[in-house]
Scaffold this active site. Structure first.
Site, PDB file in Angstrom:
ATOM      1  N   LYS A 191       0.503  -4.718  -1.824  1.00 18.84           N
ATOM      2  CA  LYS A 191       0.701  -4.987  -3.237  1.00 18.84           C
ATOM      3  C   LYS A 191       1.387  -3.811  -3.931  1.00 18.84           C
ATOM      4  CE  LYS A 191      -3.904  -7.013  -3.171  1.00 18.84           C
ATOM      5  NZ  LYS A 191      -5.278  -6.836  -3.648  1.00 18.84           N
ATOM      6  N   ARG A 239      -3.493   0.666 -10.311  1.00 20.23           N
ATOM      7  CA  ARG A 239      -2.132   0.222  -9.976  1.00 20.23           C
ATOM      8  C   ARG A 239      -1.285   0.111 -11.248  1.00 20.23           C
ATOM      9  NH1 ARG A 239      -2.021  -1.545  -4.521  1.00 20.23           N
ATOM     10  NH2 ARG A 239      -3.898  -2.605  -3.810  1.00 20.23           N
ATOM     11  N   ASP A 259       3.818   7.171   3.888  1.00 24.19           N
ATOM     12  CA  ASP A 259       2.796   8.180   4.197  1.00 24.19           C
ATOM     13  C   ASP A 259       2.906   8.552   5.669  1.00 24.19           C
ATOM     14  OD1 ASP A 259       0.565   9.769   4.333  1.00 24.19           O
ATOM     15  OD2 ASP A 259      -0.728   8.443   3.188  1.00 24.19           O
ATOM     16  N   PHE A 299      -4.217  12.958  -3.168  1.00 27.66           N
ATOM     17  CA  PHE A 299      -4.622  11.567  -3.404  1.00 27.66           C
ATOM     18  C   PHE A 299      -4.060  11.111  -4.753  1.00 27.66           C
ATOM     19  CE2 PHE A 299      -8.273   8.457  -2.456  1.00 27.66           C
ATOM     20  CZ  PHE A 299      -7.502   7.397  -2.899  1.00 27.66           C
ATOM     21  N   ASP A 348      -3.134   2.428  -5.562  1.00 26.05           N
ATOM     22  CA  ASP A 348      -4.494   2.176  -6.024  1.00 26.05           C
ATOM     23  C   ASP A 348      -5.515   3.115  -5.401  1.00 26.05           C
ATOM     24  OD1 ASP A 348      -4.330   0.962  -3.378  1.00 26.05           O
ATOM     25  OD2 ASP A 348      -6.256   0.031  -3.852  1.00 26.05           O
TER      26      ASP A 348
HETATM   27  C1  PRP Z   1       0.319   1.570   1.376  1.00 23.17           C
HETATM   28  C2  PRP Z   1       1.782   1.553   0.957  1.00 23.17           C
HETATM   29  C3  PRP Z   1       2.506   1.367   2.249  1.00 23.17           C
HETATM   30  C4  PRP Z   1       1.596   2.034   3.254  1.00 23.17           C
HETATM   31  C5  PRP Z   1       2.166   3.363   3.601  1.00 23.17           C
HETATM   32  O1  PRP Z   1      -0.147   0.281   1.428  1.00 23.17           O
HETATM   33  O2  PRP Z   1       2.058   0.521   0.052  1.00 23.17           O
HETATM   34  O3  PRP Z   1       2.703   0.020   2.561  1.00 23.17           O
HETATM   35  O4  PRP Z   1       0.324   2.201   2.657  1.00 23.17           O
HETATM   36  O5  PRP Z   1       1.355   4.014   4.524  1.00 23.17           O
HETATM   37  P1  PRP Z   1       1.864   4.484   5.951  1.00 23.17           P
HETATM   38  O6  PRP Z   1       3.198   5.151   5.758  1.00 23.17           O
HETATM   39  O7  PRP Z   1       0.794   5.481   6.361  1.00 23.17           O
HETATM   40  O8  PRP Z   1       1.917   3.328   6.861  1.00 23.17           O
HETATM   41  P2  PRP Z   1      -1.704  -0.108   1.552  1.00 23.17           P
HETATM   42  O9  PRP Z   1      -2.002  -0.406   2.994  1.00 23.17           O
HETATM   43  O10 PRP Z   1      -2.541   0.939   0.890  1.00 23.17           O
HETATM   44  O11 PRP Z   1      -1.768  -1.488   0.767  1.00 23.17           O
HETATM   45  P3  PRP Z   1      -1.423  -1.810  -0.790  1.00 23.17           P
HETATM   46  O12 PRP Z   1       0.069  -1.666  -0.933  1.00 23.17           O
HETATM   47  O13 PRP Z   1      -1.874  -3.220  -0.978  1.00 23.17           O
HETATM   48  O14 PRP Z   1      -2.169  -0.820  -1.633  1.00 23.17           O
END
Ligand code: PRP
Length: 185
Positions: free
Chosen positions: A49, A171, A109, A158, A165
């Site tokens: 999201k 968000r 990340d 963080f 979120d």
């Molecule tokens: C977050 C972000 C990316 C992912 C990046 O999504 O939106 O898709 O993490 O992390 P990475 O580089 O370590 O793979 P999340 O899984 O938190 O879901 P969300 O977007 O619904 O918050």
């Protein structure tokens, strides 16, 4: 929601809404130039999201025609994000064959989500596939992900806001801010 509304829950603001919007306008201008001669509208693929806010603002800052689609993905189980094994919760509606695709992300990340996604979408026969991410945490990148457009490199803290979120909250914060440890400890 503005940072001023929840001052006691934040340590500091690292990106103001103006900084985010100005950078998005620059990236949109690059995208306009890079895809000016494209045969079909550029297909923006958002990853739910977190990417919703970036998608809404980036898409409106772009002047060339675009199509928009979303995917929802999830890592297998909890705490296994580092495995890089991803499950599709909602797939795209649009066929990628011969399309110019730009994946739109809020944050890069570890890079595991994106590297899996790029491999998955490449197998569908797009003409090209590139990545735009609003933020990148360079210290945390475990896998090299070819990223054409990067908004900001941010410290390994963080952060919440602009789509990011903590337990589904924040968000809708306009800024990107470091969450106070008092909120999660
Ligand atoms: C977050 C972000 C990316 C992912 C990046 O999504 O939106 O898709 O993490 O992390 P990475 O580089 O370590 O793979 P999340 O899984 O938190 O879901 P969300 O977007 O619904 O918050």
């Amino acid at each position: 929601m503005d940072a001023a509304n929840i001052e006691n829950q934040l340590t500091k603001v690292i990106l103001t809404n103006d900084e985010l919007q100005n950078r998005l306008a620059q990236i949109a201008a690059e995208i306009d130039r890079d895809y000016a001669d494209a045969e079909h509208p550029l297909l923006l693929v958002g990853v739910l999201k977190g990417a919703v806010m970036v998608m809404a603002d980036l898409a409106r800052a772009i002047s060339i025609p675009v199509h928009i689609d979303f995917m929802a993905v999830s890592s297998y189980g909890s705490g296994t994000k580092s495995s890089g094994v991803v499950r599709i919760l909602k797939d795209l509606d649009i066929d990628l064959k011969d399309r110019d695709v730009l994946i739109v992300e809020d944050i890069l990340d570890s890079g595991l989500t994106l590297s899996w996604l790029i491999r998955n979408l490449k197998s569908r026969g797009p003409k090209s596939i590139e990545v735009m991410t609003m933020m990148r945490k360079p210290d945390a990148v475990k896998v090299e992900v070819p990223t054409k457009y990067i908004g900001f490199d941010i410290p390994n803290e963080f952060v919440v806001g602009f789509g990011l979120d903590y337990a589904e909250q924040y968000r809708n914060l306009r800024e990107v801010a470091v969450l106070s440890p008092t909120v999660y400890s």
